[in-house]
Design an enzyme around this catalytic site. Structure first.
Site, PDB file in Angstrom:
ATOM      1  N   THR A 133     -33.096  -8.450  14.970  1.00  0.00           N
ATOM      2  CA  THR A 133     -31.676  -8.747  14.849  1.00  0.00           C
ATOM      3  C   THR A 133     -31.426  -9.958  13.942  1.00  0.00           C
ATOM      4  O   THR A 133     -32.307 -10.818  13.796  1.00  0.00           O
ATOM      5  CB  THR A 133     -31.106  -9.036  16.255  1.00  0.00           C
ATOM      6  OG1 THR A 133     -29.799  -9.561  16.126  1.00  0.00           O
ATOM      7  CG2 THR A 133     -31.947 -10.046  17.021  1.00  0.00           C
ATOM      8  N   ASP A 134     -30.218 -10.038  13.422  1.00  0.00           N
ATOM      9  CA  ASP A 134     -29.839 -11.221  12.628  1.00  0.00           C
ATOM     10  C   ASP A 134     -29.655 -12.458  13.520  1.00  0.00           C
ATOM     11  O   ASP A 134     -29.637 -13.587  13.028  1.00  0.00           O
ATOM     12  CB  ASP A 134     -28.550 -10.958  11.825  1.00  0.00           C
ATOM     13  CG  ASP A 134     -27.335 -10.618  12.671  1.00  0.00           C
ATOM     14  OD1 ASP A 134     -27.451 -10.521  13.905  1.00  0.00           O
ATOM     15  OD2 ASP A 134     -26.249 -10.436  12.078  1.00  0.00           O
ATOM     16  N   GLU A 135     -29.529 -12.233  14.850  1.00  0.00           N
ATOM     17  CA  GLU A 135     -29.242 -13.366  15.743  1.00  0.00           C
ATOM     18  C   GLU A 135     -30.388 -14.366  15.804  1.00  0.00           C
ATOM     19  O   GLU A 135     -30.193 -15.506  16.224  1.00  0.00           O
ATOM     20  CB  GLU A 135     -28.920 -12.876  17.156  1.00  0.00           C
ATOM     21  CG  GLU A 135     -27.679 -12.027  17.189  1.00  0.00           C
ATOM     22  CD  GLU A 135     -27.005 -11.954  18.545  1.00  0.00           C
ATOM     23  OE1 GLU A 135     -27.382 -12.709  19.449  1.00  0.00           O
ATOM     24  OE2 GLU A 135     -26.100 -11.117  18.683  1.00  0.00           O
ATOM     25  N   TYR A 159     -31.219 -14.132  24.746  1.00  0.00           N
ATOM     26  CA  TYR A 159     -31.489 -12.863  24.047  1.00  0.00           C
ATOM     27  C   TYR A 159     -32.128 -13.126  22.687  1.00  0.00           C
ATOM     28  O   TYR A 159     -33.209 -12.597  22.376  1.00  0.00           O
ATOM     29  CB  TYR A 159     -30.193 -12.052  23.878  1.00  0.00           C
ATOM     30  CG  TYR A 159     -30.323 -10.963  22.829  1.00  0.00           C
ATOM     31  CD1 TYR A 159     -31.129  -9.847  23.047  1.00  0.00           C
ATOM     32  CD2 TYR A 159     -29.661 -11.055  21.594  1.00  0.00           C
ATOM     33  CE1 TYR A 159     -31.275  -8.854  22.072  1.00  0.00           C
ATOM     34  CE2 TYR A 159     -29.799 -10.077  20.616  1.00  0.00           C
ATOM     35  CZ  TYR A 159     -30.606  -8.978  20.860  1.00  0.00           C
ATOM     36  OH  TYR A 159     -30.752  -8.008  19.890  1.00  0.00           O
ATOM     37  N   LYS A 163     -35.899 -12.255  21.184  1.00  0.00           N
ATOM     38  CA  LYS A 163     -36.150 -11.431  19.997  1.00  0.00           C
ATOM     39  C   LYS A 163     -36.956 -12.235  18.964  1.00  0.00           C
ATOM     40  O   LYS A 163     -37.856 -11.710  18.319  1.00  0.00           O
ATOM     41  CB  LYS A 163     -34.830 -10.946  19.383  1.00  0.00           C
ATOM     42  CG  LYS A 163     -34.070  -9.926  20.209  1.00  0.00           C
ATOM     43  CD  LYS A 163     -34.807  -8.614  20.432  1.00  0.00           C
ATOM     44  CE  LYS A 163     -34.933  -7.776  19.181  1.00  0.00           C
ATOM     45  NZ  LYS A 163     -35.510  -6.433  19.476  1.00  0.00           N
TER      46      LYS A 163
HETATM   47  P1  NAD Z   1     -29.560  -0.653  23.986  1.00  0.00           P
HETATM   48  O1  NAD Z   1     -29.468  -1.694  25.033  1.00  0.00           O
HETATM   49  O2  NAD Z   1     -28.428   0.286  23.776  1.00  0.00           O
HETATM   50  O3  NAD Z   1     -30.850   0.267  24.231  1.00  0.00           O
HETATM   51  C1  NAD Z   1     -32.088  -0.279  24.579  1.00  0.00           C
HETATM   52  C2  NAD Z   1     -32.968   0.864  25.070  1.00  0.00           C
HETATM   53  O4  NAD Z   1     -34.255   0.327  25.373  1.00  0.00           O
HETATM   54  C3  NAD Z   1     -32.456   1.544  26.345  1.00  0.00           C
HETATM   55  O5  NAD Z   1     -32.569   2.935  26.215  1.00  0.00           O
HETATM   56  C4  NAD Z   1     -33.399   1.018  27.430  1.00  0.00           C
HETATM   57  O6  NAD Z   1     -33.563   1.938  28.498  1.00  0.00           O
HETATM   58  C5  NAD Z   1     -34.673   0.819  26.640  1.00  0.00           C
HETATM   59  N1  NAD Z   1     -35.554  -0.196  27.244  1.00  0.00           N
HETATM   60  C6  NAD Z   1     -35.229  -1.460  27.620  1.00  0.00           C
HETATM   61  N2  NAD Z   1     -36.313  -2.081  28.126  1.00  0.00           N
HETATM   62  C7  NAD Z   1     -37.345  -1.196  28.054  1.00  0.00           C
HETATM   63  C8  NAD Z   1     -38.718  -1.249  28.404  1.00  0.00           C
HETATM   64  N3  NAD Z   1     -39.250  -2.351  28.960  1.00  0.00           N
HETATM   65  N4  NAD Z   1     -39.481  -0.166  28.191  1.00  0.00           N
HETATM   66  C9  NAD Z   1     -38.947   0.965  27.638  1.00  0.00           C
HETATM   67  N5  NAD Z   1     -37.653   1.075  27.295  1.00  0.00           N
HETATM   68  C10 NAD Z   1     -36.871   0.010  27.490  1.00  0.00           C
HETATM   69  O7  NAD Z   1     -29.908  -1.437  22.645  1.00  0.00           O
HETATM   70  P2  NAD Z   1     -29.491  -1.116  21.144  1.00  0.00           P
HETATM   71  O8  NAD Z   1     -28.194  -1.728  20.858  1.00  0.00           O
HETATM   72  O9  NAD Z   1     -29.709   0.323  20.894  1.00  0.00           O
HETATM   73  O10 NAD Z   1     -30.601  -1.968  20.373  1.00  0.00           O
HETATM   74  C11 NAD Z   1     -31.852  -1.390  20.029  1.00  0.00           C
HETATM   75  C12 NAD Z   1     -32.689  -2.431  19.302  1.00  0.00           C
HETATM   76  O11 NAD Z   1     -32.001  -2.868  18.132  1.00  0.00           O
HETATM   77  C13 NAD Z   1     -32.932  -3.699  20.128  1.00  0.00           C
HETATM   78  O12 NAD Z   1     -34.254  -4.116  19.883  1.00  0.00           O
HETATM   79  C14 NAD Z   1     -31.940  -4.710  19.591  1.00  0.00           C
HETATM   80  O13 NAD Z   1     -32.430  -6.020  19.731  1.00  0.00           O
HETATM   81  C15 NAD Z   1     -31.862  -4.287  18.142  1.00  0.00           C
HETATM   82  N6  NAD Z   1     -30.594  -4.576  17.438  1.00  0.00           N
HETATM   83  C16 NAD Z   1     -29.397  -4.210  17.988  1.00  0.00           C
HETATM   84  C17 NAD Z   1     -28.215  -4.417  17.280  1.00  0.00           C
HETATM   85  C18 NAD Z   1     -26.872  -4.004  17.832  1.00  0.00           C
HETATM   86  O14 NAD Z   1     -25.838  -4.363  17.244  1.00  0.00           O
HETATM   87  N7  NAD Z   1     -26.798  -3.265  18.917  1.00  0.00           N
HETATM   88  C19 NAD Z   1     -28.265  -5.032  16.028  1.00  0.00           C
HETATM   89  C20 NAD Z   1     -29.498  -5.423  15.506  1.00  0.00           C
HETATM   90  C21 NAD Z   1     -30.668  -5.169  16.222  1.00  0.00           C
HETATM   91  O1  DAU Z   2     -25.937  -9.385  15.552  1.00  0.00           O
HETATM   92  C1  DAU Z   2     -26.696  -8.357  16.118  1.00  0.00           C
HETATM   93  C2  DAU Z   2     -26.484  -8.338  17.608  1.00  0.00           C
HETATM   94  O2  DAU Z   2     -25.176  -7.807  17.825  1.00  0.00           O
HETATM   95  C3  DAU Z   2     -27.536  -7.529  18.367  1.00  0.00           C
HETATM   96  O3  DAU Z   2     -28.779  -8.129  18.199  1.00  0.00           O
HETATM   97  C4  DAU Z   2     -27.175  -7.457  19.859  1.00  0.00           C
HETATM   98  O4  DAU Z   2     -28.091  -6.613  20.529  1.00  0.00           O
HETATM   99  C5  DAU Z   2     -25.782  -6.872  19.983  1.00  0.00           C
HETATM  100  O5  DAU Z   2     -25.396  -6.846  21.338  1.00  0.00           O
HETATM  101  C6  DAU Z   2     -24.783  -7.687  19.167  1.00  0.00           C
HETATM  102  O6  DAU Z   2     -24.603  -9.010  19.742  1.00  0.00           O
HETATM  103  P1  DAU Z   2     -23.148  -9.707  19.836  1.00  0.00           P
HETATM  104  O7  DAU Z   2     -23.187 -10.707  20.898  1.00  0.00           O
HETATM  105  O8  DAU Z   2     -22.685 -10.119  18.485  1.00  0.00           O
HETATM  106  O9  DAU Z   2     -22.282  -8.389  20.263  1.00  0.00           O
HETATM  107  P2  DAU Z   2     -21.115  -8.197  21.329  1.00  0.00           P
HETATM  108  O10 DAU Z   2     -20.547  -6.835  21.091  1.00  0.00           O
HETATM  109  O11 DAU Z   2     -21.513  -8.556  22.701  1.00  0.00           O
HETATM  110  O12 DAU Z   2     -20.037  -9.258  20.842  1.00  0.00           O
HETATM  111  C7  DAU Z   2     -19.503  -9.226  19.532  1.00  0.00           C
HETATM  112  C8  DAU Z   2     -18.597 -10.428  19.385  1.00  0.00           C
HETATM  113  O13 DAU Z   2     -17.444 -10.220  20.224  1.00  0.00           O
HETATM  114  C9  DAU Z   2     -19.214 -11.724  19.867  1.00  0.00           C
HETATM  115  O14 DAU Z   2     -18.751 -12.788  19.049  1.00  0.00           O
HETATM  116  C10 DAU Z   2     -18.688 -11.903  21.289  1.00  0.00           C
HETATM  117  C11 DAU Z   2     -17.322 -11.245  21.211  1.00  0.00           C
HETATM  118  N1  DAU Z   2     -16.859 -10.583  22.459  1.00  0.00           N
HETATM  119  C12 DAU Z   2     -17.696  -9.738  23.100  1.00  0.00           C
HETATM  120  C13 DAU Z   2     -17.302  -9.113  24.262  1.00  0.00           C
HETATM  121  C14 DAU Z   2     -18.235  -8.187  24.999  1.00  0.00           C
HETATM  122  C15 DAU Z   2     -15.567 -10.812  22.907  1.00  0.00           C
HETATM  123  O15 DAU Z   2     -14.792 -11.571  22.294  1.00  0.00           O
HETATM  124  N2  DAU Z   2     -15.179 -10.179  24.063  1.00  0.00           N
HETATM  125  C16 DAU Z   2     -16.000  -9.355  24.765  1.00  0.00           C
HETATM  126  O16 DAU Z   2     -15.581  -8.843  25.839  1.00  0.00           O
END
Ligand code: NAD
Ligand code: DAU
Length: 353
Positions: A133-135, A159, A163
């Protein structure tokens, strides 16, 4: 040939598998422990498709992962599995340490062992692609240049720290043991099948349910949005053309404040599904207490993957967000099924009812 995908029942992993099997007949072994975020309903269109082999299990189970590698001899392992929600990491960091750090460590151990035992040709093709992730880069000041692959790691939440730790382990396994690894660092994804704890699906769900749209703090925090299928195409591109040991930032050059995103959702819903009282969904926006340690801004410089690997996103934010809203409108049963009792407990805990 086959690939092993972890976390393939989650948001990005399931989209990745669906996209992969649209572009290739190469089978996918999908290892997922099915936490609250894992949902096999995301993959119902693959029912009966022999190219998708689902295995319920934990990435931290070294014996299981080793057996899967030995049994299926995949040419690549793509690690999507993680605990992914920042707010949950603030309430309970332990699960993040276990899944994201210990889990990745065990996968790396299994991969190291597998690669050591493979025939030379297969071993030289094998690759461990780690989805990050970019975080991990921390928070950017207004006007500061976007994160590049050489930006310093400065994770701020449990988190992002978990990562970052996993990224460091991946790097070390390349440097120390020669494991061919690729790491991708992507910005915020949105699109079909995202669990409605994250900002975009939460707001769509709450808007339609007549509930408040909770905006943290002043709502002026910036995120850089990418449509999930573009993230998937970038991962395919990195897997095919990436240089082992390298990191690739992935993003769509789409910086938006949270308030802009929520207002955009409201305007689209006003057009597609107007409120019965004729008012705008914007009336439901409520400013709530800020997230502790909330990162102010993320922005990804995707120049490297564009220049070196020729990848470009297909969607703009405007096209992707419309598709996303439409998907949620068309898939209300999916939403109903995931917003179960456990989901409601989370919402009560996070937003105080
Ligand atoms: P998500 O939470 O929707 O899905 C995660 C999946 O991993 C789920 O199906 C869960 O059951 C499985 N999982 C969790 N722990 C596990 C374990 N110990 N063993 C096997 N399976 C397990 O997450 P997502 O949003 O799909 O993110 C997927 C990946 O991409 C993550 O590594 C996250 O850090 C990364 N990522 C997410 C975003 C975003 O915006 N959502 C952006 C950049 C990177
Ligand atoms: O940047 C990549 C990341 O983006 C991934 O690595 C994470 O897995 C993914 O969850 C996401 O993280 P964020 O914290 O940026 O996403 P989230 O959707 O939780 O929140 C987006 C922005 O909105 C953040 O600044 C927090 C804000 N927010 C979020 C929620 C849930 C609100 O203002 N209200 C809310 O209820």
């Amino acid at each position: 040939m086959a690939i092993l995908v972890t976390g393939g029942a989650g948001f990005i992993g399931s989209n990745f598998i669906l996209e992969w099997l649209k572009h290739s007949d190469e089978p996918v072994i999908n290892l997922d422990v099915l936490t609250y975020a894992g949902n096999l309903e995301n993959l119902t269109s693959l029912a009966g498709d022999a190219r998708h082999i689902f295995v319920k299990g934990n990435i931290g189970d070294l014996d299981l992962v080793s057996d899967l590698l030995a049994g299926h001899q995949p040419r690549a392992l793509l690690n999507f599995a993680a605990e992914s929600h920042v707010d949950r990491s603030i309430h309970g960091p332990e699960d993040f340490v276990q899944a994201n750090i210990v889990g990745t460590f065990r996968l790396l151990e299994a991969a190291r062992d597998y690669r050591g035992g493979q025939a030379q040709d297969a071993a030289s093709n094998f690759c461990f692609l780690h989805v990050s992730t970019d975080e991990v880069y921390g928070s950017l000041a207004e006007g500061a240049p976007a994160f590049t692959e050489s930006s310093r790691y400065e994770p701020n939440s449990p988190y992002s720290a978990s990562k970052a730790a996993s990224d460091h382990l991946v790097r070390a396994y390349h440097h120390t043991y020669g494991l061919p690894v690729l790491t991708t660092n992507c910005s915020n994804n949105y699109g079909p099948c995202q669990f409605p704890e994250k900002l975009i699906p939460l707001c769509i769900h709450n808007a339609l349910a007549g509930k408040p749209l909770p905006v943290y703090g002043d709502g002026l925090q910036i995120r850089d949005w990418l449509y999930v299928k573009d993230h998937c195409s970038a991962i395919r591109c990195v897997l095919e053309k990436g240089k082992p040991g390298d990191m690739y930032n992935i993003g769509g050059w789409n910086e938006k404040t949270n308030l802009e995103v929520v207002r955009t959702l409201c305007l689209i819903l006003d057009q597609c599904k107007p409120r019965s009282d004729g008012k705008s969904y914007q009336e439901q926006i409520v400013f709530v207490q800020d997230r502790p340690g909330h990162d102010r801004r993320y922005a990804i410089d995707a120049g490297k993957i564009e220049r070196q690997l020729g990848w470009k996103p297909a969607e703009t934010f405007e096209t992707g967000i419309r598709k996303t809203v439409q998907w949620y409108l068309d898939n209300q049963t999916w939403v109903k099924n995931v917003t179960s009792g456990a989901y409601r407990n989370w919402v009560d805990r996070q937003y105080g009812g």
